[in-house]
Design an enzyme around this catalytic site. Structure first.
Site, PDB file in Angstrom:
ATOM      1  N   ASP A   1       0.870  -1.168   0.000  1.00  0.00           N
ATOM      2  CA  ASP A   1       0.000   0.000   0.000  1.00  0.00           C
ATOM      3  C   ASP A   1       0.914   1.226   0.000  1.00  0.00           C
ATOM      4  O   ASP A   1       2.104   1.142   0.307  1.00  0.00           O
ATOM      5  CB  ASP A   1      -0.972  -0.012   1.194  1.00  0.00           C
ATOM      6  CG  ASP A   1      -2.184   0.882   0.924  1.00  0.00           C
ATOM      7  OD1 ASP A   1      -2.096   1.767   0.039  1.00  0.00           O
ATOM      8  OD2 ASP A   1      -3.222   0.716   1.589  1.00  0.00           O
TER       9      ASP A   1
HETATM   10  C1  NOJ Z   1      -4.034   3.970   0.134  1.00  0.00           C
HETATM   11  C2  NOJ Z   1      -5.218   3.057   0.072  1.00  0.00           C
HETATM   12  O1  NOJ Z   1      -5.257   2.272   1.237  1.00  0.00           O
HETATM   13  C3  NOJ Z   1      -5.225   2.167  -1.161  1.00  0.00           C
HETATM   14  O2  NOJ Z   1      -6.436   1.481  -1.198  1.00  0.00           O
HETATM   15  C4  NOJ Z   1      -5.016   2.982  -2.397  1.00  0.00           C
HETATM   16  O3  NOJ Z   1      -5.058   2.163  -3.542  1.00  0.00           O
HETATM   17  C5  NOJ Z   1      -3.679   3.698  -2.281  1.00  0.00           C
HETATM   18  N1  NOJ Z   1      -3.704   4.580  -1.112  1.00  0.00           N
HETATM   19  C6  NOJ Z   1      -3.366   4.530  -3.494  1.00  0.00           C
HETATM   20  O4  NOJ Z   1      -4.198   5.642  -3.527  1.00  0.00           O
END
Ligand code: NOJ
Length: 692
Positions: free
Chosen positions: A225
Site C-alpha cells: 500500500d
Molecule cells: C491507500 C489506500 O489504502 C489504497 O487502497 C489505495 O489504492 C492507495 N492509497 C493509493 O491511492
C-alpha cells in the site's frame, strides 16, 4: 508470449531495482508508476485507483455505485460486467493496473472504508471479487485485490495489529483473497498497512510467501500500500515485490503544491500518510551489495513484474483502446444502483404512482451521493441527484429541512456548495401538503477515519421524526456506507437502503420508487440496532488497546455473532423485500459426485415482475469446534415475471462443510450437518440434514 526471462537477463541491478520501486508518472495521471526500461524494451506500468471507478488524476470516469451496493446485488455476473467496464475505463486512461477490488471483511459496522468493501461474509465477498476481477482482467488490465489482510478499520491503520487466530483468518479474512488468486487469477495483491499478529503486512513472510505465493500458487505481483513499506531486508525477503509509490506525498499530488504537507492529523488537504523513507531503491541496492539480500530475490520480483506485463499484453504492439463513460457504462452504473437497492421495509407505501405529489426532503437531496472520501473518489462527467430524478417523474416540492451533511473528500475538485437554507418547519409543511414525503438521509464515511458510531449524522433523525408525524406517507431513503440506527422506524412507511449509488443516484431511485424496477438488493451486512450490539463495541476489539485490536470473537463476525449471542438485529444479513410475491416450494437435496445440489421451486404469484435471492446456509454441526448457527454457502438472484415459476439449483461442494482445524487443515467432519434455504439468514424456509 514474450521471453521475459531473456529480458531479465539483460538488466543491470540498478535497472532491476527501478522495476520494483514506484516513480513519478510523467503524465501526472497514474496513482502508481513503474518506469519500464527503454534500453531493453520494457514499457512503463501504470496503476490507478480504485474500486468505485477510475481515479486518474485530473480526469473523469464513470462513478459506479459503491462496492457495498454491488455486494447488495448478490450478482457475481453483474460484478463481472462492472469489472469489464472498469477495465475499459482504465485502459482508456492508459492505465494498466487497477487498484481494486477491496475485499476486506466488514467487521466493524462503522468502519470508514466499508463502502469500498463488499460484505461481512466471506463467500459473498469472494464470489463478487471473482466476478469483478475476471471482468477487469478480461480487458487486459490487471486487478489488484486489496488490502491483504485484516485491514478492517481505519483508526490507527498504519500501526494497529489485528491479533487474529488462524481459524478466523482462514475461514473469514483470507477466503476472498484465495478465490481471487485461485479462481480469478488476479495479477496483483496489495498488502495492508496494518500488522497482523504483530508483523506489518508488507513484511509478513508467512502470509505473503508461504500462504499467498506457495500455498495458493500466486504468480503475480505483491505491491505495498502507498507508503506502507516498513523495511528493506525484511520486506524484500518476505515476498513484497513492489514498493509504492516510491515518491514523496508532495510529488504524488502535484496539483496543489502549496497546501501539501506531510502530517498525521488529517488537518491539511493532504491525506494523513505515514512519514516514511523509501525502503526499496537505494537501500535495497545496498542490501544486495552487502549480501543481506540475494540478487535472486530481486530477479524473482522483476520476473513477476514482467510476467504481469506480458499477461496483460504490454509487450504487444496493438494498443488497447478502452472505452470511457459510454452509454453502456452509464446504463450499467444505473443497473447496479437499482439491483443493489435494498427495500428494508414497505408498509404498502411503495411503489409510488405517477399521480402522487412528492415532498422531497433531505439536507443533501439535491446532490448525487457519488461515494465516500479517500482514494476511491471518482469525478464523473454527469450525475443525477435524487431531487432531479424524482422531479422528472412527478410533481415535487423540495426542502432541505436541516443543515447539509458534510461530505469528506480528499481528491474532489469542488468544495461542497449546498446552501444552509435550512428550516425544519418548511420541511414539515411540505410533507403535510404532499401525497408522500420522501426523506433522503445519509452518512459521511471516508478512508483515514472510522465513523464515530452508526447514528445518522446531524439532525436527520429529528427531521425524519418531524416529517413522519405529519405526512400521509413517509418513505426514507438511506444513502449510507452501512447500518444506521433507525429510531423512527415505527413511524415511517417504507425504508430503502441505496448505499452510495454513484452518478446514477436519482435515476435509479426514481426507477425503484415508481416501480419500473424491483429493488433487487439484499443486505450484505447485518443492520444492528446500534454499534453496541457488535463484538467491536469492546475497546479491546476495536480500535484496540496499546496498538492491538483483539479479534477475540474469532469466526463469529457479523450475523455469525448475532446468531451466536441470540441478538435481534434491526434487519438481518440477507434481508430485502421485493414488490412481487415469490413463493417457495419444498427444497430437495440430492447427492452429486463432489457434494450436493440444493433445489427449490419458486413461483411468482403476483402480477408484477420481481427478484428473489435464494440463500443457502450451512450449519457445520458435525464439527468438533464451536461453529456458527448458519454460514452462507450458496445463493442465486433470480428474476421472475408475473406468474412465472422457476426451479433453482444451487450446487454445494464438500468443502462448503469444512472448517479449519487446529492442525492447520481444512477438515470435513464425519456426521450430520444441516443445510438451510431461506430469504435471509433469519428467514429460513427449509432445513435439511445432510451428510457429505
Ligand atoms: C491507500 C489506500 O489504502 C489504497 O487502497 C489505495 O489504492 C492507495 N492509497 C493509493 O491511492
Amino acid at each position: 508470449m514474450t521471453d521475459t526471462d531473456a529480458l531479465l537477463e539483460e538488466l543491470t541491478l540498478d535497472e532491476k531495482l527501478a522495476l520494483v520501486h514506484g516513480a513519478v508518472d510523467p503524465a501526472g495521471v497514474a496513482t502508481g508508476y513503474l518506469p519500464g526500461n527503454d534500453r531493453v524494451g520494457i514499457p512503463p506500468l501504470t496503476m490507478v485507483d480504485g474500486p468505485l471507478g477510475v481515479r486518474a488524476l485530473g480526469k473523469q470516469a464513470t462513478a459506479f455505485p459503491a462496492s457495498s451496493a454491488l455486494a447488495a446485488t448478490w450478482k457475481p455476473a453483474l460484478a463481472r460486467e462492472f469489472g469489464g467496464a472498469l477495465g475499459r475505463e482504465s485502459a482508456a486512461h492508459g492505465q494498466d493496473v487497477l487498484l481494486g477490488p477491496g475485499v476486506n471483511i466488514v467487521r466493524v459496522p462503522h468502519g470508514g472504508r466499508n463502502f469500498e468493501y463488499y460484505s461481512e461474509d466471506p463467500q459473498l465477498t469472494a464470489d463478487l471479487a471473482v466476478g469483478t476481477i475476471e471482468g477487469i482482467q478480461s480487458e487486459d488490465v490487471a486487478a489488484t485485490v486489496k488490502h491483504y489482510v485484516a485491514n478492517n478499520h481505519e483508526t490507527d491503520r498504519y500501526e494497529v495489529s489485528a491479533d487474529v487466530e488462524e481459524r478466523a483468518l482462514r475461514e473469514l479474512y483470507l477466503p476472498a483473497f484465495r478465490a481471487a488468486v485461485e479462481e480469478a487469477d488476479a495479477h496483483a495483491v496489495m498488502t495492508a498497512y496494518n500488522r497482523v499478529n504483530g508483523t506489518h503486512m508488507g513484511e509478513h513472510e508467512r502470509l505473503i510467501s508461504d500462504v499467498l505465493k506457495d500455498e495458493w500458487g500466486f504468480d503475480g505481483v505483491v505491491v505495498s500500500d502507498w507508503w506502507g513499506t516498513r523495511s528493506t531486508i525484511e520486506a524484500a525477503t518476505a515476498g513484497l515485490d513492489i514498493e509504492m509509490p516510491g515518491i514523496e506525498p508532495e510529488a504524488f499530488m502535484p496539483d496543489d503544491p502549496e497546501e501539501m504537507e506531510v502530517n498525521d492529523d488529517g488537518d491539511s488537504s493532504l491525506p494523513p500518510v505515514p512519514d516514511v523513507p523509501a525502503y526499496f531503491g537505494e537501500p535495497l541496492r545496498e542490501a544486495v551489495e552487502s549480501g543481506a539480500v540475494d540478487e535472486a530475490v530481486i530477479d524473482e520480483k522483476v520476473a513477476r513484474v514482467l510476467r504481469v506485463m506480458d499477461e496483460i499484453g504490454r509487450f504487444n504492439d496493438d494498443a488497447r483502446e478502452g472505452a470511457l463513460e459510454t452509454t453502456a457504462h452509464r446504463k450499467l452504473a444505473r443497473e447496479i444502483a437499482i439491483e443493489g437497492t435494498v427495500l428494508l421495509e414497505n408498509d404498502d407505501a411503495l411503489p409510488l404512482s405517477s399521480d402522487d405529489s412528492l415532498a422531497v426532503i433531505g439536507p443533501n437531496a439535491d446532490a448525487a451521493k457519488l461515494g465516500g472520501g479517500g482514494s476511491s473518489e471518482v469525478t464523473p462527467a454527469t450525475d443525477t441527484s435524487p431531487l432531479e430524478g424524482l422531479a422528472d417523474r412527478a410533481d415535487v416540492s423540495f426542502e432541505r429541512g436541516v443543515d447539509p451533511i458534510t461530505e469528506s473528500s480528499f481528491f474532489g475538485d469542488d468544495e461542497q456548495t449546498l446552501e444552509e437554507d435550512t428550516n425544519i418547519d418548511a420541511a414539515v409543511s411540505a410533507a403535510r401538503d404532499a401525497d408522500c414525503a420522501v426523506v433522503i438521509a445519509q452518512d459521511d464515511a471516508t478512508e483515514f477515519t472510522d465513523r464515530p458510531d452508526i447514528e445518522l449524522p446531524g439532525e436527520q433523525n429529528d427531521l425524519i421524526e418531524a416529517v413522519a408525524d405529519v405526512a400521509e406517507r413517509t418513505v426514507v431513503v438511506l444513502r449510507t456506507s452501512g447500518p444506521v440506527e433507525m429510531p423512527w422506524l415505527e413511524s415511517v412507511d417504507a425504508v430503502l437502503e441505496t448505499w452510495y449509488p454513484g452518478q446514477a443516484d436519482g435515476e435509479a431511485l426514481a426507477a425503484v420508487l415508481f416501480g419500473d424496477a424491483d429493488p433487487g438488493g439484499r443486505l450484505p451486512v447485518t443492520f444492528g440496532q446500534s454499534a453496541e450490539q457488535y463484538p467491536t463495541a469492546d475497546e479491546a476489539a476495536f480500535p484496540g488497546v496499546d496498538g492491538v485490536a483483539a479479534y477475540d470473537e474469532g469466526v463469529f463476525v457479523g450475523y455469525r455473532y448475532f446468531d451466536e449471542q441470540g441478538l435481534e438485529p434491526l434487519f438481518p444479513f440477507g434481508h430485502g423485500l421485493s414488490y412481487a410475491t415469490i413463493d417457495y416450494e419444498d427444497a430437495t437435496v440430492t447427492e452429486t459426485d463432489d457434494g450436493i445440489d440444493v433445489t427449490v421451486d419458486l413461483t411468482n404469484s403476483s402480477d408484477r415482475a420481481g427478484t428473489e435471492v435464494v440463500q443457502v446456509y450451512a450449519n457445520k454441526a458435525a464439527a468438533p469446534v464451536p461453529t456458527p448457527d448458519c454460514e452462507l454457502v450458496g445463493f442465486d438472484s433470480v428474476s421472475l415475471e408475473a406468474g412465472e415459476a422457476a426451479t433453482v439449483t444451487i450446487a454445494l461442494e464438500r468443502e462448503d462443510f469444512a472448517y479449519y482445524d487446529e492442525d492447520d487443515r481444512w477438515t470435513v467432519a464425519d456426521g450430520t450437518n444441516r443445510v438451510f434455504v431461506g430469504r435471509s439468514s433469519r428467514d429460513i424456509l427449509e432445513a435439511v440434514d445432510v451428510s457429505v
